[in-house]
Design a protein around this motif. Structure first.
Motif, PDB file in Angstrom:
ATOM      1  N   LEU A  73       0.820  -1.225   0.000  1.00  0.00           N
ATOM      2  CA  LEU A  73       0.000   0.000   0.000  1.00  0.00           C
ATOM      3  C   LEU A  73       0.851   1.272   0.000  1.00  0.00           C
ATOM      4  N   PRO A  74       1.926   1.338   0.824  1.00  0.00           N
ATOM      5  CA  PRO A  74       2.777   2.528   0.738  1.00  0.00           C
ATOM      6  C   PRO A  74       3.364   2.743  -0.666  1.00  0.00           C
ATOM      7  N   THR A  75       3.755   1.653  -1.323  1.00  0.00           N
ATOM      8  CA  THR A  75       4.302   1.795  -2.684  1.00  0.00           C
ATOM      9  C   THR A  75       3.238   2.338  -3.624  1.00  0.00           C
ATOM     10  N   LEU A  76       2.052   1.771  -3.516  1.00  0.00           N
ATOM     11  CA  LEU A  76       0.945   2.214  -4.360  1.00  0.00           C
ATOM     12  C   LEU A  76       0.677   3.712  -4.147  1.00  0.00           C
ATOM     13  N   ASP A  77       0.636   4.135  -2.877  1.00  0.00           N
ATOM     14  CA  ASP A  77       0.352   5.538  -2.577  1.00  0.00           C
ATOM     15  C   ASP A  77       1.453   6.457  -3.088  1.00  0.00           C
ATOM     16  N   ASN A  78       2.694   5.987  -2.955  1.00  0.00           N
ATOM     17  CA  ASN A  78       3.809   6.771  -3.480  1.00  0.00           C
ATOM     18  C   ASN A  78       3.688   6.995  -4.976  1.00  0.00           C
ATOM     19  N   ILE A  79       3.348   5.925  -5.677  1.00  0.00           N
ATOM     20  CA  ILE A  79       3.237   6.023  -7.135  1.00  0.00           C
ATOM     21  C   ILE A  79       2.126   6.985  -7.521  1.00  0.00           C
ATOM     22  N   LEU A  80       0.985   6.867  -6.822  1.00  0.00           N
ATOM     23  CA  LEU A  80      -0.142   7.736  -7.159  1.00  0.00           C
ATOM     24  C   LEU A  80       0.228   9.191  -6.902  1.00  0.00           C
ATOM     25  N   LYS A  81       0.989   9.416  -5.808  1.00  0.00           N
ATOM     26  CA  LYS A  81       1.390  10.766  -5.465  1.00  0.00           C
ATOM     27  C   LYS A  81       2.401  11.321  -6.468  1.00  0.00           C
ATOM     28  N   GLU A  82       3.363  10.464  -6.813  1.00  0.00           N
ATOM     29  CA  GLU A  82       4.438  10.906  -7.715  1.00  0.00           C
ATOM     30  C   GLU A  82       3.936  11.175  -9.117  1.00  0.00           C
ATOM     31  N   THR A  83       3.109  10.283  -9.633  1.00  0.00           N
ATOM     32  CA  THR A  83       2.697  10.419 -11.034  1.00  0.00           C
ATOM     33  C   THR A  83       1.432  11.252 -11.178  1.00  0.00           C
ATOM     34  N   LYS A  84       0.624  11.300 -10.142  1.00  0.00           N
ATOM     35  CA  LYS A  84      -0.699  11.923 -10.221  1.00  0.00           C
ATOM     36  C   LYS A  84      -1.528  11.342 -11.363  1.00  0.00           C
ATOM     37  N   VAL A  85      -1.204  10.095 -11.722  1.00  0.00           N
ATOM     38  CA  VAL A  85      -1.978   9.451 -12.768  1.00  0.00           C
ATOM     39  C   VAL A  85      -3.381   9.166 -12.226  1.00  0.00           C
ATOM     40  N   ASN A  86      -4.382   9.306 -13.076  1.00  0.00           N
ATOM     41  CA  ASN A  86      -5.758   9.082 -12.642  1.00  0.00           C
ATOM     42  C   ASN A  86      -5.973   7.594 -12.320  1.00  0.00           C
ATOM     43  N   PRO A  87      -6.219   7.275 -11.029  1.00  0.00           N
ATOM     44  CA  PRO A  87      -6.285   5.865 -10.622  1.00  0.00           C
ATOM     45  C   PRO A  87      -7.405   5.087 -11.304  1.00  0.00           C
ATOM     46  N   GLU A  88      -8.394   5.790 -11.828  1.00  0.00           N
ATOM     47  CA  GLU A  88      -9.482   5.084 -12.510  1.00  0.00           C
ATOM     48  C   GLU A  88      -9.006   4.351 -13.763  1.00  0.00           C
ATOM     49  N   TYR A  89      -7.812   4.698 -14.229  1.00  0.00           N
ATOM     50  CA  TYR A  89      -7.272   4.043 -15.420  1.00  0.00           C
ATOM     51  C   TYR A  89      -6.346   2.880 -15.074  1.00  0.00           C
ATOM     52  N   ILE A  90      -6.256   2.562 -13.786  1.00  0.00           N
ATOM     53  CA  ILE A  90      -5.428   1.427 -13.363  1.00  0.00           C
ATOM     54  C   ILE A  90      -6.327   0.266 -12.965  1.00  0.00           C
ATOM     55  N   LYS A  91      -6.049  -0.903 -13.560  1.00  0.00           N
ATOM     56  CA  LYS A  91      -6.725  -2.131 -13.138  1.00  0.00           C
ATOM     57  C   LYS A  91      -5.685  -3.036 -12.515  1.00  0.00           C
ATOM     58  N   LEU A  92      -6.025  -3.637 -11.404  1.00  0.00           N
ATOM     59  CA  LEU A  92      -5.123  -4.612 -10.808  1.00  0.00           C
ATOM     60  C   LEU A  92      -5.746  -5.990 -10.964  1.00  0.00           C
ATOM     61  N   GLU A  93      -4.985  -6.922 -11.543  1.00  0.00           N
ATOM     62  CA  GLU A  93      -5.471  -8.286 -11.773  1.00  0.00           C
ATOM     63  C   GLU A  93      -4.936  -9.213 -10.692  1.00  0.00           C
ATOM     64  N   ILE A  94      -5.853  -9.901 -10.047  1.00  0.00           N
ATOM     65  CA  ILE A  94      -5.468 -10.879  -9.032  1.00  0.00           C
ATOM     66  C   ILE A  94      -6.055 -12.218  -9.431  1.00  0.00           C
ATOM     67  N   THR A  95      -5.231 -13.266  -9.414  1.00  0.00           N
ATOM     68  CA  THR A  95      -5.774 -14.525  -9.922  1.00  0.00           C
ATOM     69  C   THR A  95      -6.798 -15.110  -8.950  1.00  0.00           C
ATOM     70  N   GLU A  96      -7.757 -15.767  -9.563  1.00  0.00           N
ATOM     71  CA  GLU A  96      -8.903 -16.302  -8.829  1.00  0.00           C
ATOM     72  C   GLU A  96      -8.482 -17.204  -7.675  1.00  0.00           C
ATOM     73  N   SER A  97      -7.362 -17.911  -7.848  1.00  0.00           N
ATOM     74  CA  SER A  97      -6.942 -18.859  -6.822  1.00  0.00           C
ATOM     75  C   SER A  97      -6.207 -18.191  -5.660  1.00  0.00           C
ATOM     76  N   SER A  98      -6.046 -16.868  -5.709  1.00  0.00           N
ATOM     77  CA  SER A  98      -5.339 -16.190  -4.617  1.00  0.00           C
ATOM     78  C   SER A  98      -6.093 -16.338  -3.294  1.00  0.00           C
ATOM     79  N   PRO A  99      -5.371 -16.661  -2.203  1.00  0.00           N
ATOM     80  CA  PRO A  99      -6.020 -16.820  -0.893  1.00  0.00           C
ATOM     81  C   PRO A  99      -6.696 -15.535  -0.416  1.00  0.00           C
ATOM     82  N   ILE A 100      -6.317 -14.409  -1.008  1.00  0.00           N
ATOM     83  CA  ILE A 100      -6.863 -13.133  -0.526  1.00  0.00           C
ATOM     84  C   ILE A 100      -8.388 -13.077  -0.674  1.00  0.00           C
ATOM     85  N   PHE A 101      -8.928 -13.875  -1.625  1.00  0.00           N
ATOM     86  CA  PHE A 101     -10.380 -13.869  -1.804  1.00  0.00           C
ATOM     87  C   PHE A 101     -11.102 -14.721  -0.769  1.00  0.00           C
TER      88      PHE A 101
END
Ligand code: C2E
Ligand code: CA
Ligand code: CA
Ligand code: CA
Length: 284
Positions: A136-164
């Motif tokens: 999360l800190p890395t993600l926030d740093n990138i968003l802050k540094e680039t000011k890229v519109n986050p709505e244009y970023i998709k993060l793909e997580i595989t279905e088998s990931s335990p996080i679900f």
């Protein structure tokens, strides 16, 4: 018989030894490769099937190896996962992909041409990376540094990931969504997970695994499954990208089914950044 047994054993042991050595060597090479910035991202176009327009790209890692040339993830991702090196690699991917997107956005927004395509980028995340306290800190740093519109970023997580499955880590998914970044399920249909996450979690889209489309022309059951998945996703307000579209016939069938997004060799292989940029800037 006794001596034969011993020699089998020795051969076996010898193989294990060589394999372990080769892995250790590869691990060191990956480490050095990271240090020497030998990893690069390729970009595969994601296409709107209703008008054939470019939506954006999925970033796919490659290793520009000094001796072996361009190496695909098949040859190093597993070992990177086993050794935890997938975490620094993944954080690098996240940064690099967002920086590239920011460059493209800046170029398009600052140019006088009338470009309609403001591209999205879809970035693959590993489970280990997601669970890293640096994520999360890395993600926030990138968003802050680039000011890229986050709505244009998709993060793909595989279905088998335990996080679900795990409650204790759901805050990470929520944090992604809180930042207006899109959450996509990768390799949909291949995991052993239940579909319950579809209503439990803030999922924006599904990437339907390529195994569904490969024999869609001949396999009626698979065709019916794709139809049902498209309909379920539509009802839930979840988008679908069909991966691995290789033939005109496959395209025709999924278009008829009302699938809107596609990706695959029929449209383009993954491309090095300059080539992807050329396509983007010459599109519409
Ligand atoms: P994936 O995320 O499911 O990516 C799709 C794979 O299918 C890519 O292989 C892509 O080149 C390939 N592909 C695309 N269209 C077609 C097609 O029409 N036919 C066929 N046969 N294949 C197609 P690639 O680039 O070798 O990547 C393999 C896997 O490595 C990815 O599968 C993903 O799981 C992993 N990977 C790639 N880049 C990253 C990354 O940056 N981070 C992480 N954590 N994993 C990555
Ligand atoms: Ca993917
Ligand atoms: Ca920017
Ligand atoms: Ca996939």
């Amino acid at each position: 018989a006794k001596s034969q047994k011993r020699s089998y054993y020795q051969v076996f042991q010898g193989d294990m030894h060589n394999e372990a050595l080769a892995e250790l060597q590869l691990e060191n090479e990956i480490r050095q490769g990271l240090e020497a910035e030998e990893f690069i991202l390729y970009y595969q176009p994601i296409i709107n099937l209703t008008n054939n327009q470019l939506k954006g790209f999925e970033s796919l890692i490659r290793w520009n190896h000094p001796q072996k040339g361009i190496v695909t993830p098949f040859h190093f991702i597993n070992l990177a996962e086993q050794t935890g090196l997938i975490i620094p690699i993944g954080l690098w991917v996240l940064k690099e992909g967002c920086k590239q997107l920011d460059k493209w956005h800046n170029h398009i927004l600052n140019s006088s041409d009338n470009h309609k395509t403001i591209p999205i980028i879809s970035i693959n995340l590993s489970s280990q990376e997601l669970n890293s306290e640096k994520f999360l800190p890395t993600l926030d740093n990138i968003l802050k540094e680039t000011k890229v519109n986050p709505e244009y970023i998709k993060l793909e997580i595989t279905e088998s990931s335990p996080i679900f499955q795990e409650q204790s880590t759901q805050y990470i998914l929520d944090a992604i969504v809180d930042r207006n970044i899109q959450l996509w399920i990768d390799d949909f249909g291949t995991g052993y997970s239940s579909l319950s996450y579809l209503h439990r979690l803030p999922i924006n889209g599904l990437k339907l695994d390529r195994c569904f489309v490969t024999d869609i022309e001949t396999n009626q059951k698979k065709a019916k499954m794709i139809k049902a998945i498209l309909s379920l996703a539509f009802d839930l307000g979840v988008e679908v990208i069909i991966e691995g579209v290789e033939t005109e016939k496959q395209l025709e069938i999924i278009q008829e089914m009302g699938c809107i997004w596609g990706q695959g060799y029929l449209f383009s292989h993954p491309l090095p950044p300059e080539k992807a940029g050329d396509i983007l800037l010459s599109s519409n």
